[in-house]
Design a protein around this motif. Sequence first.
Motif, PDB file in Angstrom:
ATOM      1  N   GLU A 139       0.918  -1.229   0.114  1.00  0.00           N
ATOM      2  CA  GLU A 139       0.007  -0.052   0.263  1.00  0.00           C
ATOM      3  C   GLU A 139       0.813   1.524  -0.076  1.00  0.00           C
ATOM      4  O   GLU A 139       1.709   1.384   0.700  1.00  0.00           O
ATOM      5  N   ARG A 140       0.530   2.181  -0.862  1.00  0.00           N
ATOM      6  CA  ARG A 140       1.210   3.261  -1.183  1.00  0.00           C
ATOM      7  C   ARG A 140       2.830   3.427  -0.883  1.00  0.00           C
ATOM      8  O   ARG A 140       3.372   4.160  -0.350  1.00  0.00           O
ATOM      9  N   LEU A 141       3.517   2.351  -1.459  1.00  0.00           N
ATOM     10  CA  LEU A 141       4.616   2.035  -1.405  1.00  0.00           C
ATOM     11  C   LEU A 141       5.638   3.175  -2.049  1.00  0.00           C
ATOM     12  O   LEU A 141       5.389   3.518  -3.312  1.00  0.00           O
ATOM     13  N   SER A 142       6.576   3.707  -1.619  1.00  0.00           N
ATOM     14  CA  SER A 142       7.272   4.643  -2.146  1.00  0.00           C
ATOM     15  C   SER A 142       8.951   4.386  -1.862  1.00  0.00           C
ATOM     16  O   SER A 142       9.544   3.574  -0.999  1.00  0.00           O
ATOM     17  N   SER A 184       0.533   0.628  -5.148  1.00  0.00           N
ATOM     18  CA  SER A 184      -0.477  -0.312  -4.321  1.00  0.00           C
ATOM     19  C   SER A 184      -0.867  -1.397  -4.940  1.00  0.00           C
ATOM     20  O   SER A 184      -1.425  -1.325  -6.278  1.00  0.00           O
ATOM     21  N   ASP A 239       3.910   5.613  -5.698  1.00  0.00           N
ATOM     22  CA  ASP A 239       2.804   5.223  -4.731  1.00  0.00           C
ATOM     23  C   ASP A 239       2.211   4.002  -5.492  1.00  0.00           C
ATOM     24  O   ASP A 239       1.348   4.178  -6.348  1.00  0.00           O
ATOM     25  N   GLY A 268       4.985   3.799   2.759  1.00  0.00           N
ATOM     26  CA  GLY A 268       4.007   2.946   2.647  1.00  0.00           C
ATOM     27  C   GLY A 268       4.130   1.689   3.471  1.00  0.00           C
ATOM     28  O   GLY A 268       4.852   1.705   4.558  1.00  0.00           O
TER      29      GLY A 268
END
Length: 366
Positions: free
Chosen positions: A5-8, A21, A19, A56
């Motif tokens: 989720e919302r990995l950066s 997901s 971003d 994230g």
Amino acid sequence: MIKVERLSKRFDDLVVLKDISTEIKAGEVVSIIGPSGTGKSTFLRCLNLLEYPSGGEIYIDGVDVLDKKTDVAKVRQKMNMVFQSFNLFSHLSVLENLTIGPVKLKGMSKDAAQLKAMDLLRLVGLAEKAGKFPDELSGGQKQRVAIARCMAMDPQIILFDEPTSALDPTMVSEVLSVIRRLAREGMTMAIVTHEMDFARDVSNRVLYMDEGIIYEEGPPEQIFGNPQKEKTRAFIQRIRSYTCRISSPDYDLYAMNAEIEAFCEKQILPKNTRDSLLLLVEELLQIYTPYLPEAVLDLTVAYSEKSARLEVVCESSGKAANPLESGNLSGDDLGLAIIKNLTESIDYQWLNDKNRLQFLIKTTPL
Ligand SMILES: Nc1ncnc2c1ncn2[C@@H]1O[C@H](COP(=O)(O)OP(=O)(O)OP(=O)(O)O)[C@@H](O)[C@H]1O
């Protein structure tokens, strides 16, 4: 199985993942495709924390991997990675490469580890190489050993980072066959690959990454057969394009022609096609020039390497009207006849407040 989720991820000032997901379910084979440098490998490396994400969340079987209290080593055992450059231990035999992990990290007895290793070497067709050293193997064989070594740790998911990129083209298929077999047997896999046909055949789902985001994702039939977004389509069709903006009647026609010729040369277009293109552009410019003090014209030449389609797209500002049907053309029926003769189809659309004309050039010899 894996939920992101919302990995950066950034490296100093370079933002690589913006971003992300997505989810990978047990038994799924997910291919990750996209242009070079868009963060595909970084995404995979973040999943098993070879790179630590900048933001994230990552959940593996519901466990928050980035939570300080999580036992990362334990979570990591659920997945294993196959690298582009094999990463085998060169001082160990093939068999030892497969047994060292289970013995040292999982406490397996040497005998049991060897039995299992031999089974896995049989699975990848290399049982007779058990006593050899990595340097005695071809690239394709090394990669098959690397896959067997990965399986020796009983991962629940395998992450493949461009497993065939370092291989001689003659060795690609032996490695892809092994991965196909694992897919048939229900192994969960995430595969970064540039092998489009393979990604289409083997995957349940394809993620198209571009500029640090998952730009489009869907079943392979959608991504390869009917992509919903323009950039995906351009990537899949291997579309190369050249665009120039013309905003004054005094534009430099010679410079533009030279650029179009250079583009044609780069795409290795046959001479007739190149001549048709240049003639079409010349005729189009005659039509558009009277509008130019007021309007702006974006002229794009796009070539699809895959389908060998060559298109010219003219997008012009101004009021909604097809430039080919406007008053300026009266008296230039010859120009229009030449344009029709050079093209297979002409489509007009009023799109995004622009008049868009799309010309598909005949590529058969005239
Ligand atoms: N450890 C690192 N330090 C600094 N920059 C990095 C590091 N790893 C990757 N990058 C940069 O991040 C960007 C994305 O790299 P990445 O390898 O993830 O792309 P990719 O989509 O897998 O590309 P390719 O298909 O060419 O392998 C690149 O600009 C790369 O130079």
